[in-house]
Motif scaffolding. Structure first.
Motif, PDB file in Angstrom:
ATOM      1  N   TYR A 139      -7.274  14.179  -2.355  1.00  0.00           N
ATOM      2  CA  TYR A 139      -6.051  13.751  -1.708  1.00  0.00           C
ATOM      3  C   TYR A 139      -5.623  14.695  -0.594  1.00  0.00           C
ATOM      4  O   TYR A 139      -4.729  14.402   0.160  1.00  0.00           O
ATOM      5  N   THR A 165      -5.813  16.353   2.884  1.00  0.00           N
ATOM      6  CA  THR A 165      -6.440  16.029   4.156  1.00  0.00           C
ATOM      7  C   THR A 165      -7.188  17.263   4.639  1.00  0.00           C
ATOM      8  O   THR A 165      -6.812  18.388   4.361  1.00  0.00           O
ATOM      9  N   ARG A 173       0.865  -0.828   8.524  1.00  0.00           N
ATOM     10  CA  ARG A 173       1.094   0.243   7.560  1.00  0.00           C
ATOM     11  C   ARG A 173       0.234   0.029   6.319  1.00  0.00           C
ATOM     12  O   ARG A 173       0.670   0.193   5.196  1.00  0.00           O
ATOM     13  N   PRO A 221      -3.930   0.418   5.100  1.00  0.00           N
ATOM     14  CA  PRO A 221      -5.290   0.814   5.478  1.00  0.00           C
ATOM     15  C   PRO A 221      -6.319  -0.296   5.298  1.00  0.00           C
ATOM     16  O   PRO A 221      -7.478  -0.109   5.631  1.00  0.00           O
ATOM     17  N   ALA A 257       4.707   4.922  10.059  1.00  0.00           N
ATOM     18  CA  ALA A 257       4.157   4.869   8.699  1.00  0.00           C
ATOM     19  C   ALA A 257       5.256   4.980   7.649  1.00  0.00           C
ATOM     20  O   ALA A 257       5.083   4.536   6.520  1.00  0.00           O
ATOM     21  N   LEU A 258       6.401   5.560   8.019  1.00  0.00           N
ATOM     22  CA  LEU A 258       7.514   5.681   7.075  1.00  0.00           C
ATOM     23  C   LEU A 258       8.181   4.337   6.818  1.00  0.00           C
ATOM     24  O   LEU A 258       8.896   4.170   5.841  1.00  0.00           O
ATOM     25  N   PRO A 268      -4.605  11.013   8.109  1.00  0.00           N
ATOM     26  CA  PRO A 268      -3.975   9.814   8.681  1.00  0.00           C
ATOM     27  C   PRO A 268      -3.279  10.033  10.024  1.00  0.00           C
ATOM     28  O   PRO A 268      -2.763   9.083  10.584  1.00  0.00           O
ATOM     29  N   VAL A 323       8.504   3.528   1.423  1.00  0.00           N
ATOM     30  CA  VAL A 323       7.141   3.296   0.970  1.00  0.00           C
ATOM     31  C   VAL A 323       6.204   3.852   2.030  1.00  0.00           C
ATOM     32  O   VAL A 323       6.170   3.384   3.159  1.00  0.00           O
ATOM     33  N   LEU A 324       5.491   4.890   1.678  1.00  0.00           N
ATOM     34  CA  LEU A 324       4.535   5.491   2.594  1.00  0.00           C
ATOM     35  C   LEU A 324       3.167   5.366   1.937  1.00  0.00           C
ATOM     36  O   LEU A 324       2.958   5.860   0.841  1.00  0.00           O
ATOM     37  N   GLN A 325       2.249   4.666   2.604  1.00  0.00           N
ATOM     38  CA  GLN A 325       0.955   4.421   1.963  1.00  0.00           C
ATOM     39  C   GLN A 325      -0.154   5.309   2.485  1.00  0.00           C
ATOM     40  O   GLN A 325      -1.227   5.348   1.920  1.00  0.00           O
ATOM     41  N   MET A 326       0.119   5.969   3.597  1.00  0.00           N
ATOM     42  CA  MET A 326      -0.924   6.811   4.179  1.00  0.00           C
ATOM     43  C   MET A 326      -0.779   8.240   3.655  1.00  0.00           C
ATOM     44  O   MET A 326       0.339   8.736   3.518  1.00  0.00           O
ATOM     45  N   PRO A 327      -1.869   8.928   3.383  1.00  0.00           N
ATOM     46  CA  PRO A 327      -1.791  10.253   2.757  1.00  0.00           C
ATOM     47  C   PRO A 327      -1.421  11.369   3.721  1.00  0.00           C
ATOM     48  O   PRO A 327      -2.173  12.326   3.896  1.00  0.00           O
ATOM     49  N   PHE A 328      -0.258  11.272   4.351  1.00  0.00           N
ATOM     50  CA  PHE A 328       0.219  12.356   5.196  1.00  0.00           C
ATOM     51  C   PHE A 328       0.570  13.562   4.326  1.00  0.00           C
ATOM     52  O   PHE A 328       0.977  13.405   3.183  1.00  0.00           O
ATOM     53  N   LEU A 356       1.565  11.496  -1.146  1.00  0.00           N
ATOM     54  CA  LEU A 356       1.350  10.472  -2.171  1.00  0.00           C
ATOM     55  C   LEU A 356       1.178  11.060  -3.567  1.00  0.00           C
ATOM     56  O   LEU A 356       1.331  10.366  -4.559  1.00  0.00           O
TER      57      LEU A 356
END
Lengths: 361, 281
Positions: free
Chosen positions: A10, A12, A103, A105, A246-247, A301, B85-90, B133
């Motif tokens: 997980y 990055t 938003r 993937p 993305a938020l 991302p 809701v945040l789906q990307m792994p920032f 996440l």
């Protein structure tokens, strides 16, 4: 519990800086271009490829090559490789942009009707060809065909986009549902056209649906260049806004993103990049989905890295796929869409299964 | 600084907000309360600029809200919404850094310092390289709070800058899901911001938190402003009974500077099983 077991997956990869990953991919792409240009019925060594290309720029290298090699490379190989690079870059970058916009993937350019609209237009053109007489001969006709196909894709996307507007803004979930509906409708009309078509047209349609770069020439390259070039130049500038997007739409607006403008621009650029490719080379599936995904595994991302890298990786992947297609059963050629679908579908299934836990929650 | 006059909002035929009037001054910590569906979140979101089809007027420093460009709005008010809701792994750092979007074209060292400061203040700095996440719900909320704080601050220091009349913070149930320590920390943070001149407007459900931190309470009911005033005037058993329909006692304890709202036994709200049976037949 499972989260604790494998935290590394997980994280990055911060070691890949923006410039680092872009330059690595650029170098790889350059190597692949040289190899792909040299491979075929007539073998041209990488040194010869470089020598021939540099000779045009006025730099002479001490490498010998016969004169007809120059013609093969310049007239046959290079346009095809460049076309693969352009179309691949367009598919990759629009995939990355649309996944940011939705938003999600798992989003793909086909979702909002780009491919369906372009297919329908192209098939209609093929079937109606006997009744249509474009002025100005063959070359002009193929140009016009590309432009009309592009317009068809634009109209479908615009319809999907307009249908999803509620209270002054485009609702993304409605856009996805409208995309499904429009895709089905275009599919039905494409089927109808196939039903009316005669034998020769049917062959044309089939070939086109499978996707192929066989029609490459400098003219097609020039026809595609602006449609891919503009998004490739402009989309990276929208990356910071896409990150905030993305938020969520509302949060992006609160943070100062002009959400409506961003959405409209993104959709126009993504459609441009994909539709021009579809018009020239038919349907090449899964590049738009898979490329941003693989890229994200390495870059994280952040769209500032993801968008340029997806363009480069898309170009890389399609060039390799096309190289395989024209060499694997030489002298015959496999449609490139078959290769991308055969390799892309299992990958897509693997993606879904891998993220099943996340998706199902 | 924030002036709302005759504000009404319709979704289709449904009237969600009904001629709401309210004024809030810089440096005030205001709390919006009311039963479910009273329009608290909608009011907050309208002030945040989400619904531009409102009737009436909302003015920020004398300028009508829908005339202020989005980017300029973002530089004077930050919003912490309810569902994210945040789906990307920032990473945590990247998420908090998004709060600086309205300020930078290129990320500067000031942006970085402010984000770092905000993460430290919310006690999530040690998670900065973790993917968002993988965090727990409460941790995610603190990261979001840090993001919103990054959007608000102009220097990596709470005390240095006077924000009077320039900044507004909107919080929609900011502490729901946090443990008691971080609830207190978050609201103390809001208090400190208000001392620097930031206008804070928060939706809260907890009477105790509202009583402890609010300088002014707006009570909403059925889309209307039911009453407003300071804690002592609004948190009375009569107002709470008529607004929420619950019998409460407001207690004063010598160890506690604010009033305590205690509910009567829960059974009193529902008719007894015997009464129900009689009603059915």
């Amino acid at each position: 519990m499972k989260q604790q077991a494998r935290p590394a997956a997980y994280l990055t990869i911060t070691a890949f800086t923006r410039l680092g990953s872009i330059s690595i991919l650029s170098i790889l792409l350059l190597l692949v271009i040289i190899i792909a240009t040299g491979t075929g019925a007539m073998h041209i060594s990488p040194a010869q490829v470089v020598a021939i290309l540099l000779e045009r720029a006025g730099i002479r290298l001490p490498v010998a090559y016969p004169e007809h090699m120059v013609a093969v490379l310049w007239m046959i190989r290079l346009p095809r490789v460049i076309l693969a690079v352009l179309i691949g870059a367009g598919l990759g970058i629009s995939g990355a942009a649309l996944q940011g916009l939705f938003r999600n993937p798992l989003a793909d350019p086909a979702l909002i009707g780009v491919s369906a609209g372009a297919s329908l237009t192209a098939v209609v053109l093929i079937v109606l060809q006997p009744w249509l007489h474009f002025a100005g001969g063959n070359m002009w006709q193929s140009y016009l065909q590309n432009i009309i196909t592009f317009a068809g894709a634009m109209i479908t996307v615009w319809t999907v986009f307009r249908m999803s507007v509620y209270g002054n803004r485009a609702v993304i979930s409605i856009m996805l549902l409208c995309g499904i509906a429009i895709n089905a409708l275009c599919g039905a009309f494409t089927g109808l056209m196939t039903f009316i078509a005669d034998n020769e047209q049917l062959r044309n349609i089939t070939f086109w649906t499978l996707g192929s770069l066989g029609g490459a020439s400098w003219q097609t390259v020039l026809a595609v260049l602006p449609f891919v070039g503009l998004p490739v130049l402009l989309l990276p500038g929208m990356a910071p806004a896409l990150n905030v997007f993305a938020l969520g739409e509302q949060e992006a607006m609160h943070s100062g993103v002009k959400v409506n403008k961003l959405k409209t621009q993104l959709i126009i650029y993504a459609t441009m990049a994909v539709a021009a490719g579809v018009a020239v080379a038919g349907i090449i599936s899964f590049i738009g989905l898979v490329v941003p995904h693989i890229t994200r595994q390495f870059t994280g991302p952040d769209h500032r890295v993801l968008i340029p890298c997806s363009a480069l990786a898309g170009a890389l992947l399609l060039t390799v796929a096309d190289l395989i297609c024209r060499t694997i059963i030489a002298p015959a050629e496999l449609p490139v869409g078959i290769i991308t679908a055969i390799t892309g579908t299992p990958f897509f299934i693997w993606l879904i299964l891998k993220d099943k836990r996340v998706i199902a929650v | 600084m924030l002036g709302i006059k005759e504000l009404s909002l319709f979704f289709g035929a449904a009237r969600i907000l009904d001629r709401v009037q309210l004024q809030a001054r810089p440096g005030e910590l205001c709390v919006l309360m009311g039963p479910n569906g009273a329009g608290k979140s909608t009011l907050l979101r309208t002030i945040a600029g989400e619904y531009i089809h409102y009737r009436g007027s909302i003015t920020l420093n004398g300028r009508e809200l829908h005339q202020i460009p989005v980017a300029a709005q973002a530089r004077q008010r930050a919003v912490l919404g309810q569902q994210l809701v945040l789906q990307m792994p920032f990473t945590v750092m990247e998420v908090a850094g998004m709060g600086r979007y309205a300020y930078y074209t290129r990320e500067t060292s000031l942006d970085k310092a402010i984000v770092t400061y905000a993460l430290q203040l919310l006690q999530v700095y040690d998670l900065k390289d973790r993917s968002y996440l993988t965090l727990s719900g409460g941790q995610q909320q603190r990261v979001q709070m840090a993001r919103v704080l990054s959007q608000l601050l102009e220097a990596p220091d709470l005390d240095g800058v006077d924000y009077t009349g320039r900044k507004m913070l909107l919080l929609d149930e900011p502490v729901t899901g946090m443990d008691i320590l971080h609830q207190q920390l978050s609201l103390q943070l809001a208090t400190r911001l208000s001392q620097q001149g930031v206008l804070v407007l928060a939706v809260l459900h907890d009477f105790q938190l509202a009583a402890a931190y609010a300088q002014r309470i707006f009570l909403l009911k059925e889309g209307r402003l039911f009453t407003q005033g300071d804690v002592a005037n609004v948190l009375t058993s009569a107002y709470i009974k008529s607004c929420f329909g619950v019998e409460v006692s407001v207690l004063h304890h010598p160890d506690c500077v604010y009033p305590l709202v205690a509910t009567s036994p829960a059974g009193a709200l529902f008719p007894s099983p015997a009464d129900k049976a009689i009603n059915v037949y």
